[in-house]
Design an enzyme around this catalytic site. Sequence first.
Site, PDB file in Angstrom:
ATOM      1  N   GLY A 208     -10.978   0.735   5.788  1.00 40.09           N
ATOM      2  CA  GLY A 208     -10.370   1.883   5.646  1.00 40.09           C
ATOM      3  C   GLY A 208      -9.057   0.780   5.550  1.00 40.09           C
ATOM      4  N   ASN A 209      -7.503   1.226   5.486  1.00 38.07           N
ATOM      5  CA  ASN A 209      -6.362   0.536   5.459  1.00 38.07           C
ATOM      6  C   ASN A 209      -5.176   0.737   5.322  1.00 38.07           C
ATOM      7  OD1 ASN A 209      -4.975   2.620   3.691  1.00 38.07           O
ATOM      8  ND2 ASN A 209      -6.552   2.402   2.255  1.00 38.07           N
ATOM      9  N   TYR A 210      -4.065  -0.501   6.134  1.00 43.58           N
ATOM     10  CA  TYR A 210      -2.858  -0.331   6.721  1.00 43.58           C
ATOM     11  C   TYR A 210      -1.931   1.032   6.483  1.00 43.58           C
ATOM     12  CZ  TYR A 210      -4.595  -4.446   8.404  1.00 43.58           C
ATOM     13  OH  TYR A 210      -5.213  -6.041   9.327  1.00 43.58           O
ATOM     14  N   SER A 211      -2.094   1.766   5.678  1.00 46.47           N
ATOM     15  CA  SER A 211      -2.129   2.568   5.624  1.00 46.47           C
ATOM     16  C   SER A 211      -0.756   4.491   6.505  1.00 46.47           C
ATOM     17  CB  SER A 211      -1.959   3.872   3.890  1.00 46.47           C
ATOM     18  OG  SER A 211      -1.624   4.624   3.858  1.00 46.47           O
ATOM     19  N   ALA A 294      -3.695   5.967  -0.494  1.00 47.62           N
ATOM     20  CA  ALA A 294      -4.520   4.762  -0.274  1.00 47.62           C
ATOM     21  C   ALA A 294      -5.677   4.954  -0.277  1.00 47.62           C
ATOM     22  CB  ALA A 294      -3.404   3.644   0.700  1.00 47.62           C
TER      23      ALA A 294
END
Length: 424
Positions: A208-211, A294
């Site tokens: 995943g990512n920090y969005s 994102a």
Amino acid sequence: MLHGKKFILGITGSIAAYKAAYLTRLLKKQGAEVKIILTPYGKEFITPVTLATLSDNTVLTDFFKHDDGAWNSHVELGLWADAMIIAPATANTIAKMANGVCDNLLLTTYLSARCPVIVAPAMDLDMFQHPATQANLKTLESYGNHIIEPATGELASGLEGKGRMEEPEKIVTWLEGFLKKKQRFTGKKVLITAGPTFEKIDPVRFIGNYSSGKMGLALAEALVEEGADVSLILGPNLEVGNPRLHRVRRESGIGNRQAEIGRISLIHVVSGEEMYKEAHEIYPDMDVSIMAAAVADFKPLDPKESKIKGKEKGFSIDLVPNPDIAKELGKLKRADQLNIGFALETDEGLESALAKKHRKNFDLIVLNSLQDQGAGFGGDTNQITLIAKDNKPRKFELKSKKDVAKDILDEIVRIGNQDQKLFP
Ligand code: C5P
């Protein structure tokens, strides 16, 4: 301008309540419908008879009518109105609104209202300046309410300073501006992708990512306020402290994948593949599509159905590309549709943003650079550079994501009206 509009006017216990009588008269003169809710202390400052006569409606003060037991439904009131104005709003009512206290009809109506809420404070200058009041006003704004700042001048206490409720004429002008702006996106269908995507590795792990999805939510809110029908396809982020989303969740239960509130229909997705399917399905119906998500560029080739056991030596995961939603929708774009994309870069990123704009057939790209303090993921502020059809970058100042959303909408309207007249 205000003809046919429906307003709830909430009046609280302040000496400025006399101005609410004149405000009612001005709204009625313009052909608006006004229903008044008076708080128990409000009644000490102005009589229901005056307000009922001016508004042409019964003034509501209690949950129940004491003689026949009939109930005043705060939920119905909140659904009926195009806007709720609380003028004058005392420090006490503002504090209760900020904390969800609902011990009178005005407060229960506020808490269940789906329409925009506008607050015109009135109080002594020291009460207004007190950090508690200032913090409460900030909280109210963060919930999507609008504050009409008090004016400076003579106060009921005999002191001079900031705290006078804004004059009724100015409140009416403010409302006209607000409702006029609202109309720019009336009847327009807007798709927004927002948040991260999670790509399954095994039942307990993902890529995943920090969005945070905050920019997409700010856009959704700004668009709804301007009359749009928003379909918000939101990746899995439960940390978003957005009140509107909060309300959606409360009504739908977190398990539901689709819920509707006001004119935001919210579609929860987890993976990039799911986001693509949902976006692709509704895209032909959309006037504007804003790709703020994102999306993970890669996903595991072979997600496991049972948990991968700890391996001392480590292991590798084969990754394959996710669908590029923006690029695929760009291929389908008709002349009467606008596609807007985002580019988050770790350096200046102008060149790469321009290349993305062409590759994905965007009409407008919003560049935020992680080099700029306060820009990008997670926070409540953003600093953007907009690149539209002329390919000339325009850099904006660091602003709240709410104000950034407004700049983006202004630009969408501008480009939509350049070659064609897509907006009023
Ligand atoms: O190439 P990059 O991921 O930086 O492109 C950013 C833009 O493309 C954003 O608008 C993002 O929402 C969109 N995008 C997408 N699907 C992907 C990757 C990016 O819609 N798989």
